[in-house]
Motif scaffolding. Structure first.
Motif, PDB file in Angstrom:
ATOM      1  N   ILE A 160       0.869  -1.173   0.000  1.00  0.00           N
ATOM      2  CA  ILE A 160       0.000   0.000   0.000  1.00  0.00           C
ATOM      3  C   ILE A 160       0.905   1.222   0.000  1.00  0.00           C
ATOM      4  CG2 ILE A 160      -1.694   1.300   1.350  1.00  0.00           C
ATOM      5  CD1 ILE A 160      -2.756  -1.448   2.285  1.00  0.00           C
ATOM      6  N   GLY A 161       0.824   1.973  -1.084  1.00  0.00           N
ATOM      7  CA  GLY A 161       1.712   3.119  -1.270  1.00  0.00           C
ATOM      8  C   GLY A 161       1.410   4.270  -0.324  1.00  0.00           C
ATOM      9  N   ARG A 162       2.342   5.181  -0.268  1.00  0.00           N
ATOM     10  CA  ARG A 162       2.234   6.335   0.625  1.00  0.00           C
ATOM     11  C   ARG A 162       0.986   7.166   0.323  1.00  0.00           C
ATOM     12  NH1 ARG A 162       6.899   7.988   3.375  1.00  0.00           N
ATOM     13  NH2 ARG A 162       6.384  10.164   2.976  1.00  0.00           N
ATOM     14  N   ASP A 163       0.697   7.352  -0.944  1.00  0.00           N
ATOM     15  CA  ASP A 163      -0.506   8.120  -1.303  1.00  0.00           C
ATOM     16  C   ASP A 163      -1.757   7.446  -0.770  1.00  0.00           C
ATOM     17  OD1 ASP A 163       0.959  10.053  -2.615  1.00  0.00           O
ATOM     18  OD2 ASP A 163       0.627   9.213  -4.602  1.00  0.00           O
ATOM     19  N   GLU A 164      -1.800   6.128  -0.869  1.00  0.00           N
ATOM     20  CA  GLU A 164      -3.009   5.399  -0.460  1.00  0.00           C
ATOM     21  C   GLU A 164      -3.239   5.473   1.045  1.00  0.00           C
ATOM     22  OE1 GLU A 164      -5.143   1.058  -0.996  1.00  0.00           O
ATOM     23  OE2 GLU A 164      -3.309   1.465  -2.112  1.00  0.00           O
ATOM     24  N   TRP A 165      -2.177   5.452   1.849  1.00  0.00           N
ATOM     25  CA  TRP A 165      -2.403   5.554   3.294  1.00  0.00           C
ATOM     26  C   TRP A 165      -2.351   6.989   3.797  1.00  0.00           C
ATOM     27  CZ3 TRP A 165       1.490   7.388   6.469  1.00  0.00           C
ATOM     28  CH2 TRP A 165       2.819   7.154   6.130  1.00  0.00           C
ATOM     29  N   GLY A 166      -2.117   7.944   2.905  1.00  0.00           N
ATOM     30  CA  GLY A 166      -2.192   9.356   3.281  1.00  0.00           C
ATOM     31  C   GLY A 166      -0.938   9.899   3.925  1.00  0.00           C
ATOM     32  N   ALA A 167       0.226   9.454   3.460  1.00  0.00           N
ATOM     33  CA  ALA A 167       1.489   9.927   4.033  1.00  0.00           C
ATOM     34  C   ALA A 167       1.683  11.416   3.792  1.00  0.00           C
ATOM     35  CB  ALA A 167       2.658   9.156   3.425  1.00  0.00           C
ATOM     36  N   ARG A 168       2.326  12.042   4.737  1.00  0.00           N
ATOM     37  CA  ARG A 168       2.789  13.415   4.561  1.00  0.00           C
ATOM     38  C   ARG A 168       4.042  13.369   3.694  1.00  0.00           C
ATOM     39  NH1 ARG A 168       3.417  15.158  10.793  1.00  0.00           N
ATOM     40  NH2 ARG A 168       4.590  16.860   9.870  1.00  0.00           N
ATOM     41  N   ASP A 169       4.387  14.490   3.104  1.00  0.00           N
ATOM     42  CA  ASP A 169       5.664  14.569   2.399  1.00  0.00           C
ATOM     43  C   ASP A 169       6.795  14.524   3.418  1.00  0.00           C
ATOM     44  OD1 ASP A 169       4.485  14.813  -0.106  1.00  0.00           O
ATOM     45  OD2 ASP A 169       4.478  17.013  -0.031  1.00  0.00           O
ATOM     46  N   SER A 170       7.930  14.012   2.996  1.00  0.00           N
ATOM     47  CA  SER A 170       9.120  14.043   3.847  1.00  0.00           C
ATOM     48  C   SER A 170       9.493  15.495   4.114  1.00  0.00           C
ATOM     49  CB  SER A 170      10.286  13.341   3.153  1.00  0.00           C
ATOM     50  OG  SER A 170       9.964  11.998   2.907  1.00  0.00           O
ATOM     51  N   VAL A 171      10.036  15.750   5.299  1.00  0.00           N
ATOM     52  CA  VAL A 171      10.438  17.102   5.663  1.00  0.00           C
ATOM     53  C   VAL A 171      11.587  17.560   4.762  1.00  0.00           C
ATOM     54  CG1 VAL A 171      11.405  18.519   7.519  1.00  0.00           C
ATOM     55  CG2 VAL A 171       9.651  16.815   8.035  1.00  0.00           C
ATOM     56  N   ASN A 172      12.549  16.694   4.534  1.00  0.00           N
ATOM     57  CA  ASN A 172      13.696  16.942   3.661  1.00  0.00           C
ATOM     58  C   ASN A 172      13.817  15.761   2.708  1.00  0.00           C
ATOM     59  OD1 ASN A 172      14.853  19.407   4.852  1.00  0.00           O
ATOM     60  ND2 ASN A 172      15.155  18.107   6.647  1.00  0.00           N
ATOM     61  N   PRO A 173      14.492  15.957   1.573  1.00  0.00           N
ATOM     62  CA  PRO A 173      14.709  14.810   0.686  1.00  0.00           C
ATOM     63  C   PRO A 173      15.435  13.688   1.436  1.00  0.00           C
ATOM     64  CG  PRO A 173      15.338  16.863  -0.397  1.00  0.00           C
ATOM     65  CD  PRO A 173      15.064  17.189   1.045  1.00  0.00           C
ATOM     66  N   LEU A 174      14.979  12.464   1.213  1.00  0.00           N
ATOM     67  CA  LEU A 174      15.573  11.319   1.891  1.00  0.00           C
ATOM     68  C   LEU A 174      16.782  10.822   1.117  1.00  0.00           C
ATOM     69  CD1 LEU A 174      12.280   9.425   2.766  1.00  0.00           C
ATOM     70  CD2 LEU A 174      13.633  10.902   4.262  1.00  0.00           C
ATOM     71  N   GLN A 175      17.797  10.385   1.850  1.00  0.00           N
ATOM     72  CA  GLN A 175      18.992   9.839   1.209  1.00  0.00           C
ATOM     73  C   GLN A 175      18.704   8.466   0.634  1.00  0.00           C
ATOM     74  OE1 GLN A 175      21.757  10.232   4.661  1.00  0.00           O
ATOM     75  NE2 GLN A 175      23.116  11.064   3.077  1.00  0.00           N
ATOM     76  N   SER A 176      19.260   8.205  -0.530  1.00  0.00           N
ATOM     77  CA  SER A 176      19.098   6.907  -1.167  1.00  0.00           C
ATOM     78  C   SER A 176      20.147   5.927  -0.670  1.00  0.00           C
ATOM     79  CB  SER A 176      19.235   7.043  -2.681  1.00  0.00           C
ATOM     80  OG  SER A 176      18.177   7.804  -3.195  1.00  0.00           O
ATOM     81  N   ILE A 177      19.748   4.659  -0.629  1.00  0.00           N
ATOM     82  CA  ILE A 177      20.704   3.582  -0.379  1.00  0.00           C
ATOM     83  C   ILE A 177      21.259   3.210  -1.744  1.00  0.00           C
ATOM     84  CG2 ILE A 177      21.008   1.191   0.360  1.00  0.00           C
ATOM     85  CD1 ILE A 177      18.693   1.580   2.293  1.00  0.00           C
ATOM     86  N   ASN A 178      22.554   3.322  -1.898  1.00  0.00           N
ATOM     87  CA  ASN A 178      23.166   3.092  -3.201  1.00  0.00           C
ATOM     88  C   ASN A 178      23.887   1.755  -3.280  1.00  0.00           C
ATOM     89  OD1 ASN A 178      22.346   5.626  -4.192  1.00  0.00           O
ATOM     90  ND2 ASN A 178      24.010   6.591  -3.069  1.00  0.00           N
ATOM     91  N   LYS A 179      23.451   0.797  -2.476  1.00  0.00           N
ATOM     92  CA  LYS A 179      24.082  -0.518  -2.494  1.00  0.00           C
ATOM     93  C   LYS A 179      23.075  -1.549  -2.017  1.00  0.00           C
ATOM     94  CE  LYS A 179      25.808  -0.139   2.194  1.00  0.00           C
ATOM     95  NZ  LYS A 179      26.876  -0.435   3.094  1.00  0.00           N
ATOM     96  N   ILE A 180      23.434  -2.784  -2.155  1.00  0.00           N
ATOM     97  CA  ILE A 180      22.610  -3.865  -1.621  1.00  0.00           C
ATOM     98  C   ILE A 180      22.793  -3.871  -0.112  1.00  0.00           C
ATOM     99  CG2 ILE A 180      22.305  -6.360  -1.545  1.00  0.00           C
ATOM    100  CD1 ILE A 180      23.262  -6.413  -4.469  1.00  0.00           C
TER     101      ILE A 180
END
Length: 148
Positions: A24-44
């Motif tokens: 169930i995606g963030r839109d479907e459960w009504g998530a707020r936007d992140s306060v700041n951009p979230l860091q990506s995990i760039n590895k396994i």
């Protein structure tokens, strides 16, 4: 032309893993936007860290959604984190709720955040066991993460 379109659609369908749980995606459960951009995990990632919410359990989408929203509000408003801490939240309703998702660093375990995904199971399991239903969904989510 029709044959090529069908071939492409069959190819795309094969990319969808039947053993990955529906999320169930963030839109479907009504998530707020992140306060700041979230860091990506760039590895396994090497680990999956599984938490329990230490709240009452939820057994339907309406109540589970309410809990997921409350976790996000607590993490943003009280903890001053950028978003909900977990990559995914699993309810006793059998649903997986997208937190930060697959490739964003969580806030679930300070030493392991950048090399793990965080999964929170809604409920308090200090004195009771999670149901087979929720354990099966968590297992399915972990197996899917390994394959992806």
């Amino acid at each position: 032309m029709i044959y090529q379109t069908i071939t492409i659609l069959v190819g795309l369908i094969s990319l969808v893993r039947a053993d990955c749980p529906a999320v169930i995606g963030r839109d479907e459960w009504g998530a707020r936007d992140s306060v700041n951009p979230l860091q990506s995990i760039n590895k396994i990632v090497d680990y999956a860290i599984i938490h329990h919410s230490a709240t009452p359990n939820c057994y339907d989408k309406q109540n589970c959604t309410r809990y997921v929203k409350s976790f996000q509000n607590f993490h943003i408003d009280e903890r001053k984190w950028d978003d909900i801490a977990y990559n995914f939240v699993v309810g006793e309703d059998g649903n997986v709720y997208e937190g930060r998702g697959w490739n964003k660093i969580g806030s679930h375990s300070p030493v392991f955040n950048n090399r793990s995904i965080g999964i929170c199971v809604i409920g308090n399991f200090m004195t009771i066991q999670p149901t087979k239903k929720v354990l099966d969904v968590v297992k399915q989510l972990l197996e899917c993460s390994v394959e992806l």
